[in-house]
Design an enzyme around this catalytic site. Sequence first.
Site, short mmCIF file in Angstrom:
data_model
loop_
_atom_site.label_atom_id
_atom_site.label_comp_id
_atom_site.label_asym_id
_atom_site.label_seq_id
_atom_site.Cartn_x
_atom_site.Cartn_y
_atom_site.Cartn_z
CB CYS A 1 1.56 -5.85 -1.96
SG CYS A 1 1.06 -4.24 -1.18
CG HIS B 1 5.67 -3.78 -1.04
ND1 HIS B 1 5.45 -3.55 -2.29
CD2 HIS B 1 4.67 -2.96 0.01
CE1 HIS B 1 4.15 -2.70 -2.25
NE2 HIS B 1 3.79 -2.71 -1.04
CD GLU C 1 8.53 -4.94 -3.80
OE1 GLU C 1 7.46 -3.87 -3.87
OE2 GLU C 1 8.10 -6.05 -3.39
#
Length: 199
Positions: A78, A179, A181
Amino acid sequence: MMRVALVDAGGANLGSVCYALNRLGIEPEVTADAGAIRAADRVLLPGVSTAAQVMGRLRELGLVDTLRGLDAPLLGVCVGMQLLYERSEEGEVECLGLLPGVVRKLPAAPGIRIPHMGWNALRRMRDSTLLDGVAEGANAYFVHSYAAPITADTVAATDHGSLFSAVVQRGRLCGAQFHPERSAATGARILRNFIEMDF
């Protein structure tokens, strides 16, 4: 055992990145210690908030030269990816300068919301082991208002009003604008590829 350092630059997504790595069987060391970062086999630089804030935090911690001089592979996530470039228009801040280019605000257009938030498809631009097992058009989760340009380092792009770099790689330097995750199987695969790649 591979040593994975997760740079603690104050990002709110540290915990979720750590958990994503845990799901891959990796126990990263969350650290702001230059020695621990230099000793790692892989380094991840996550970032949430603004380029100026994260760069300011890295300067306070004395980590700018550490990251610029790393021998280990580095993955920026990011804002962490944006910091790999020379400069960001967000606060007109000088970044790490590891990749050529300037990060600019996403252009406004009819029907295009800024910030860009949500799922968007990855468009493969060139071959990279980072994308092994990731299908063309696979979706990833984005939250950002600024983006890196398309360059020779772009591995995958995304279109949100215009094309921008979503995944980049130059040698040991890698980045994901989205992202990982929060990007389900796509994000997990890219994280695993980064950890397992033969640089």
